[in-house]
Scaffold this motif. Structure first.
Motif, PDB file in Angstrom:
ATOM      1  N   LEU A 441       0.566  -4.734   5.469  1.00 22.92           N
ATOM      2  CA  LEU A 441      -0.044  -3.683   4.646  1.00 22.92           C
ATOM      3  C   LEU A 441      -0.014  -2.320   5.325  1.00 22.92           C
ATOM      4  N   ASP A 442       0.185  -2.305   6.631  1.00 27.11           N
ATOM      5  CA  ASP A 442       0.325  -1.022   7.313  1.00 27.11           C
ATOM      6  C   ASP A 442       1.628  -0.323   6.940  1.00 27.11           C
ATOM      7  N   CYS A 444       3.218  -1.256   3.821  1.00 22.97           N
ATOM      8  CA  CYS A 444       3.345  -1.334   2.362  1.00 22.97           C
ATOM      9  C   CYS A 444       2.760  -0.075   1.715  1.00 22.97           C
ATOM     10  N   VAL A 445       3.584   0.627   0.936  1.00 26.16           N
ATOM     11  CA  VAL A 445       3.098   1.850   0.273  1.00 26.16           C
ATOM     12  C   VAL A 445       2.637   1.559  -1.160  1.00 26.16           C
ATOM     13  N   ARG A 446       2.484   0.296  -1.470  1.00 20.69           N
ATOM     14  CA  ARG A 446       1.975  -0.143  -2.789  1.00 20.69           C
ATOM     15  C   ARG A 446       2.861   0.364  -3.932  1.00 20.69           C
ATOM     16  N   ARG A 470      -6.251 -11.756   3.163  1.00 20.24           N
ATOM     17  CA  ARG A 470      -5.830 -10.819   4.197  1.00 20.24           C
ATOM     18  C   ARG A 470      -6.377 -11.221   5.547  1.00 20.24           C
TER      19      ARG A 470
ATOM     20  N   SER B 121       4.046   7.953   3.605  1.00 23.70           N
ATOM     21  CA  SER B 121       4.296   6.506   3.576  1.00 23.70           C
ATOM     22  C   SER B 121       3.750   5.827   4.823  1.00 23.70           C
ATOM     23  N   ARG B 122       3.917   6.472   5.934  1.00 26.21           N
ATOM     24  CA  ARG B 122       3.440   5.868   7.176  1.00 26.21           C
ATOM     25  C   ARG B 122       1.921   6.003   7.328  1.00 26.21           C
ATOM     26  N   ALA B 125      -0.379   4.414   4.041  1.00 25.49           N
ATOM     27  CA  ALA B 125      -0.354   2.948   3.972  1.00 25.49           C
ATOM     28  C   ALA B 125      -1.395   2.369   4.929  1.00 25.49           C
ATOM     29  N   ARG B 126      -1.443   2.926   6.128  1.00 26.40           N
ATOM     30  CA  ARG B 126      -2.434   2.454   7.117  1.00 26.40           C
ATOM     31  C   ARG B 126      -3.847   2.764   6.653  1.00 26.40           C
ATOM     32  N   LEU B 128      -4.985   3.136   3.655  1.00 30.24           N
ATOM     33  CA  LEU B 128      -5.368   2.243   2.552  1.00 30.24           C
ATOM     34  C   LEU B 128      -5.777   0.872   3.079  1.00 30.24           C
ATOM     35  N   THR B 129      -5.030   0.400   4.060  1.00 28.20           N
ATOM     36  CA  THR B 129      -5.318  -0.926   4.614  1.00 28.20           C
ATOM     37  C   THR B 129      -6.680  -0.953   5.280  1.00 28.20           C
ATOM     38  N   ARG B 130      -7.005   0.128   5.954  1.00 28.32           N
ATOM     39  CA  ARG B 130      -8.241   0.131   6.733  1.00 28.32           C
ATOM     40  C   ARG B 130      -9.497   0.250   5.868  1.00 28.32           C
ATOM     41  N   GLN B 238      -3.117   6.269  -3.398  1.00 26.57           N
ATOM     42  CA  GLN B 238      -2.002   5.624  -4.094  1.00 26.57           C
ATOM     43  C   GLN B 238      -1.317   6.596  -5.052  1.00 26.57           C
ATOM     44  N   LEU B 241       0.862   8.727  -2.991  1.00 25.07           N
ATOM     45  CA  LEU B 241       2.031   7.974  -2.505  1.00 25.07           C
ATOM     46  C   LEU B 241       3.126   7.886  -3.566  1.00 25.07           C
TER      47      LEU B 241
END
Lengths: 594, 273
Positions: A441-442, A444-446, A470, B121-122, B125-126, B128-130, B238, B241
């Protein structure tokens, strides 16, 4: 508003194994062994023995040289020799070219490209449900069943290969059929023969109700799989047939857990970790004397070490793995090492005190274990191994201190799978997958390019959800993992869900799926969906009696028919998605530590 | 399997090597009194066309022509080379014609949005995950609508059950608009939590006027506000993005059209050929 199409809801035995099994055939088979001895009262009216014979069996006439089954295929049926004889080709088996393996039916480039504009505009369209299409479907199934490959020069093959002969009354193929595994040998017809082919659903139902039959099948299952399993074990490669036979005689068979492990897993997955761990049968415990080499014949096991009041998983092992070899090698006397072919001069293990088992082995669900006594290993196996091999097999699971146990090695020199990740994969039984969809997911840009690509490859219907459990920045998406032990296949009444002969992928035959949802309910990972199907005009196809929509099971087929392989993985621009074989820990480790 | 760091170094090195070769070739060509602008122009057009193919590859996911990830690597590093070729083509100075300036502007828009795209993108993405749970962008409005319904039901219930309008008033004044749609896009993109902090502060102040029974409702409302904040965050990131592509792609097509026009004009009136 388009008018709904109605059809009769499909039932088990709607599509019998063979259309030609008439009452005369059934009576003839009922009069043969082992069916003659079976107590028919043990079968309910809805699942009578005659019904099983009529619907789950077929008589196959083979000519000289016909290949009855091929090594490496995933078997869904067993065979009983009625007349004549067949030859089992012993190792080494027939070459692929002789077996007549055709390349899998993949789409051509233009066919693949045509999916851009040919995909239906409605979801889950099954255009085949017109009257004409139904006729075509049944006749197609009939012709497929009779297709058979044969050997051109049988005498030459028999000269070049060692074979075993099976005659009237002998059964074969039951190991793969019941174990959901690959065929271990090829079988050819030696002269004209008549065989009774029993699909595994029928085999299962008879086995469940007839004790003698169950014992007979189990005995064959154990006898025949053992030698080939032993031969396939790397550390037994140098042994001759006599030694293999001796080991086979001394080997103990052990089974842990429940064959239908998924139901227990589904029931208990909400419980705490410690409760679930306590429910996992201990095969051997840390600190035990290594009284035998354990070979995993089927299923999975957790290897763990105690950490204060808990247990830390250090790895998981599956079919073909061994446990306890390191301790046995370590404890082998120094003098014996020096008699080995490798000389053993560089092996100083004998100077250390006796080692007990360094880790606990627990059954994850269902595990079949072969236990070869330590004395036999010391006498027959260790002397045949080189010093290098002994060093390799003698690598102990050394205990790590709590600091290492708490987190991954940060040096980067010898990075392993993060312990938390390992626990996560074992905990949720993702280790069962051969094509588990792992997402970083780090990265993945969805963008959902994976989902779109999947949909394009499947008539506009994505076969997975970009959603799932997850751990840290990894997610296991809800996509069929094409499990090593595909429990979804257990209850399928028609055999619609099966292993592809091309690569072992678990696929669903849409035409024989009756929409009973047994597979979807069995799947411990919720990766099979039931979908309501439509005709070409977009109207729901309905049952003529209840008017309820007809449903079919739907899941990822790993793009079996696509020229480039799994579309999801190829479509991800950011290297965020991979279909991972969980048995290939080295590959998984590299991917996680990119 | 090659690590990301190694791949970055390798691709960067190859790009640098190609760039250095290009510079050397350009210098030699220039010294020889040729007109390098024609060759750099054609080269730039070719590279831009190759870069444009990446979008086509994304559409043709069913055709085995390499993975999208490999194509993206080509796309990124060829893009860097294209910037160098562009700079050589315009001779490191601002073009003087109107069309040329417009063309340069489009190139800057394409290259700039591409660079922004890599960064987003880099980074996002991180992020969003966090901070968020996984949620599909298109479903966020529905989730927000569900939260709004829950919040309204809760507020009405609190008014009926407690006989007090404090929570209902607070909702009407402060939260109704908040729950109506995704909010605070700019602040979320900046990584600021000022808006949600202010909302929570107001909610805390409001609790001074609540009794124990009302406090139960207030806590439930707080949980809904927090969930809405997470959805807003996911929505902001999102959306961005995806949004940068709405600059990058149209600008690319505009650039191609203008480049074609530029080519025709050059060959008609620029003395080429």
């Amino acid at each position: 508003m388009v008018e709904a199409v109605t059809i009769q809801r499909p039932q088990r035995w709607d599509t019998p194994f063979c259309e030609d099994m008439g009452a005369v055939d059934v009576e003839r088979i009922l009069a043969l062994d082992p069916f003659r001895e079976m107590d028919r009262d043990r079968f309910p009216d809805s699942m009578s023995l005659a019904g099983i014979i009529s619907n789950d069996m077929r008589v196959v006439d083979c000519q000289d040289g016909d290949i009855v089954m091929r090594e490496g295929d995933y078997g869904n049926s067993a065979f009983l020799v009625l007349k004549g004889q067949v030859r089992v080709i012993l190792q080494p088996g027939l070459p692929e070219s002789v077996l007549g393996r055709a390349p899998s039916q993949k789409k051509g480039l233009l066919q693949a490209l045509a999916q851009l504009w040919r995909n239906p505009s409605f979801p889950e369209v099954r255009g085949a449900y017109s009257a004409e299409a139904n006729e075509a479907m049944s006749s197609r199934a009939g012709t497929d069943q009779q297709a058979r490959v044969f050997l051109q020069d049988v005498p030459a093959v028999l000269d070049e290969h060692q074979t075993a002969t099976l005659t009237s009354g002998d059964m074969f193929g039951e190991i793969a059929a019941l174990g959901r595994t690959q065929r271990t040998a090829s079988v050819i017809s030696d002269g004209p023969s008549e065989l009774l082919e029993i699909r595994w659903q029928g085999l299962r139902d008879i086995r469940r109700r007839v004790d003698d039959f169950r014992e007979h099948v189990d005995r064959l299952y154990r006898e025949r799989s053992l030698a080939s399993h032993l031969r396939a074990t790397p550390m037994f490669q140098n042994l001759d047939e006599a030694a293999i036979a001796r080991i086979a005689d001394e080997t103990l068979f052990e089974t842990y857990g429940d064959f239908d492990w998924h139901t227990q897993y589904q029931r208990e997955r909400g419980e705490s970790f410690n409760l679930r761990l306590a429910g996992e049968p201990v095969i051997v415990a840390e600190g035990d004397y290594p009284d035998g080499l354990l070979l995993v014949r089927a299923g999975f096991a957790r290897v763990s070490q105690s950490v204060n009041n808990g247990h830390r998983t250090i790895r998981y092992i599956g079919r073909g793995a061994v446990f306890g070899m390191a301790e046995i090698v370590h404890n082998w006397s120094d003098g014996a090492v020096k008699t080995g072919p490798g000389g053993g001069d560089d092996n100083a293990l004998g100077d250390d005190p006796t080692k007990t088992l360094q880790a606990t082995l627990r059954a994850l669900g269902y595990v079949d274990i072969l236990r070869v006594p330590t004395a036999v290993i010391e006498e027959l196996v260790l002397p045949t191994l080189s010093g290098e091999a002994l060093d390799q097999y003698g690598q102990l699971d050394e205990r790590q201190d709590s600091a290492e146990a708490a987190g991954a090695d940060e040096t980067g020199a010898n990075r392993l799978i993060d312990p938390g990740m390992l626990e996560f994969l074992v905990e949720h039984r993702y280790i069962n997958g051969t094509a588990t969809m792992l997402m970083d997911l780090d990265r993945c840009v969805r963008c959902d390019d994976c989902v779109v690509a999947c949909a394009r490859a499947h008539d506009g219907n994505p076969r997975f959800n970009r959603h799932g459990r997850r751990h840290d920045h990894y997610m296991v998406a809800n996509a069929c993992m094409h499990c090593m032990d595909p429990v979804c296949m257990i209850g399928c009444p028609t055999g619609a869900i099966h292993r592809s002969s091309a690569g072992g992928q678990v696929v669903i035959n849409d035409t024989t799926c009756i929409g009973c949802a047994t597979c979807a309910n069995s799947c411990p990972y919720d990766n099979i969906r039931m979908v309501e199907i439509r005709d070409n005009s977009g109207a729901f196809i309905r049952d003529t009696v209840t008017n309820a929509p007809i449903v079919k099971a739907s899941k990822c087929d790993l793009c079996l028919d696509q020229p480039g392989g799994p579309a999801c993985q190829r479509a991800c621009p950011h290297d965020a998605l991979k279909r991972v074989d969980m048995q290939d820990l080295a590959d998984l480790e590299k991917w996680l530590n990119r | 399997m090659i690590t990301f760091a190694r791949r970055r170094w390798l691709n960067g090195f190859i790009t640098l090597l190609a760039g250095a070769g290009l510079l050397a070739w350009y210098t030699a060509y220039d010294v020889a009194l040729y007109q390098p602008a024609f060759l750099t122009g054609w080269l730039l057009l070719a590279v831009i066309l190759v870069l444009t193919l990446y979008n086509g590859r994304k559409k043709l996911s069913m055709v085995p022509v390499g993975t999208a990830a490999a194509w993206l690597q080509w796309h990124i590093y060829s893009g860097f080379l294209a910037i160098l070729i562009f700079a050589l083509h315009i001779e490191w100075s601002l073009p003087n014609g109107v069309l040329e300036r417009l063309l340069a502007l489009f190139f800057v828009a394409v290259a700039g949005s591409g660079l922004v795209g890599i960064y987003l993108s880099r980074r996002y993405a991180r992020m969003l995950t966090r901070r968020t749970e996984e949620v599909v962008l298109e479903r966020i409005p529905q989730f927000i609508a569900d939260l709004r319904t829950q919040a309204e039901t809760l507020v009405l219930e609190s008014a009926v059950e407690t006989g007090s309008s404090t929570i209902a008033d607070f909702y009407g004044n402060r939260l109704a608009n908040y729950f109506a749609a995704p909010r605070n896009l700019r602040l979320h993109l900046q990584g600021s939590r000022r808006a949600s902090f202010a909302l929570m502060t107001d909610l805390n102040i409001m609790t001074r006027y609540l009794n124990d029974q009302e406090m139960v409702y207030a806590e439930k409302l707080r949980a809904l506000v927090e969930r809405k904040d997470r959805l807003d965050y996911a929505h902001a990131l999102q959306t961005t993005l995806k949004a940068w592509l709405f600059v990058h792609l149209p600008a690319t097509y505009g650039l191609l059209l203008l480049a074609l026009l530029h080519l025709i004009l050059v060959y008609s009136f620029g003395g080429a050929g």
